[in-house]
Design a protein around this motif. Structure first.
Motif, PDB file in Angstrom:
ATOM      1  N   ASP A  10      46.208  41.534  84.735  1.00 12.68           N
ATOM      2  CA  ASP A  10      47.121  40.884  83.792  1.00 12.68           C
ATOM      3  C   ASP A  10      46.355  39.936  82.873  1.00 12.68           C
ATOM      4  OD1 ASP A  10      49.206  42.239  84.949  1.00 12.68           O
ATOM      5  OD2 ASP A  10      50.007  40.494  86.045  1.00 12.68           O
ATOM      6  N   ARG A  11      45.401  39.220  83.440  1.00 11.05           N
ATOM      7  CA  ARG A  11      44.597  38.284  82.640  1.00 11.05           C
ATOM      8  C   ARG A  11      43.753  39.044  81.638  1.00 11.05           C
ATOM      9  NH1 ARG A  11      39.850  35.651  85.603  1.00 11.05           N
ATOM     10  NH2 ARG A  11      39.131  37.746  85.143  1.00 11.05           N
ATOM     11  N   ASP A  12      43.130  40.136  82.081  1.00 10.33           N
ATOM     12  CA  ASP A  12      42.291  40.931  81.181  1.00 10.33           C
ATOM     13  C   ASP A  12      43.118  41.569  80.070  1.00 10.33           C
ATOM     14  OD1 ASP A  12      40.104  40.256  82.710  1.00 10.33           O
ATOM     15  OD2 ASP A  12      40.081  42.151  83.833  1.00 10.33           O
ATOM     16  N   ALA A  13      44.337  41.978  80.380  1.00  8.26           N
ATOM     17  CA  ALA A  13      45.217  42.562  79.364  1.00  8.26           C
ATOM     18  C   ALA A  13      45.686  41.508  78.370  1.00  8.26           C
ATOM     19  CB  ALA A  13      46.408  43.227  80.029  1.00  8.26           C
ATOM     20  N   ALA A  14      45.849  40.277  78.802  1.00  5.87           N
ATOM     21  CA  ALA A  14      46.331  39.219  77.930  1.00  5.87           C
ATOM     22  C   ALA A  14      45.225  38.643  77.043  1.00  5.87           C
ATOM     23  CB  ALA A  14      46.950  38.102  78.754  1.00  5.87           C
ATOM     24  N   GLU A  15      43.961  38.731  77.452  1.00  5.26           N
ATOM     25  CA  GLU A  15      42.851  38.163  76.681  1.00  5.26           C
ATOM     26  C   GLU A  15      42.679  38.815  75.304  1.00  5.26           C
ATOM     27  OE1 GLU A  15      39.293  38.078  79.009  1.00  5.26           O
ATOM     28  OE2 GLU A  15      40.035  36.453  80.263  1.00  5.26           O
ATOM     29  N   PRO A  16      42.721  40.142  75.143  1.00  2.00           N
ATOM     30  CA  PRO A  16      42.552  40.718  73.806  1.00  2.00           C
ATOM     31  C   PRO A  16      43.683  40.328  72.859  1.00  2.00           C
ATOM     32  CG  PRO A  16      42.172  42.407  75.471  1.00  2.00           C
ATOM     33  CD  PRO A  16      42.677  41.171  76.163  1.00  2.00           C
ATOM     34  N   GLU A  17      44.871  40.121  73.373  1.00  2.00           N
ATOM     35  CA  GLU A  17      45.987  39.730  72.524  1.00  2.00           C
ATOM     36  C   GLU A  17      45.780  38.308  71.998  1.00  2.00           C
ATOM     37  OE1 GLU A  17      49.490  40.117  74.867  1.00  2.00           O
ATOM     38  OE2 GLU A  17      49.269  42.277  75.108  1.00  2.00           O
TER      39      GLU A  17
END
Length: 104
Positions: free
Chosen positions: A95-102
């Protein structure tokens, strides 16, 4: 000789009757009922096992060491807890990795 043998048999019978009567009336002196066969006094919380819980675990001792079924049960419970924690960590990291690019 036979008189002494008769007295001995009568004394043994009286002692057996007194013992059985006392056993029925007073029980074995236990405060709690005995555990059913195969039951274990080993306890762990339903979930959220902590280090102190593991340090407090005590196993029933048998002739060749600890009772294998109790040790297996504790290992299964701790293994399941560890798997659940690792799955949760992996979920949070994804979830953290998915939220970082945004955020960029």
């Amino acid at each position: 000789m036979t008189t002494a043998l008769i007295y001995l048999v009568v004394m043994a019978l009286v002692a057996a009757v007194v013992f059985l009567l006392a056993s029925v009336l007073f029980g074995r002196g236990e405060e709690l009922p005995p555990l059913p066969p195969g039951a274990s006094p080993t306890r762990l919380p339903e979930s959220g096992i902590e280090a102190e819980d593991l340090r407090a675990v005590r196993f029933q001792q048998v002739v060749r060491g600890y009772k294998m079924s109790e040790v297996d049960w504790v290992l299964d419970r701790v293994g399941a807890e560890l798997d659940a924690l690792r799955a949760r960590v992996a979920e949070l990291e994804s979830d953290r990795d998915a939220a970082e690019p945004e955020a960029r």
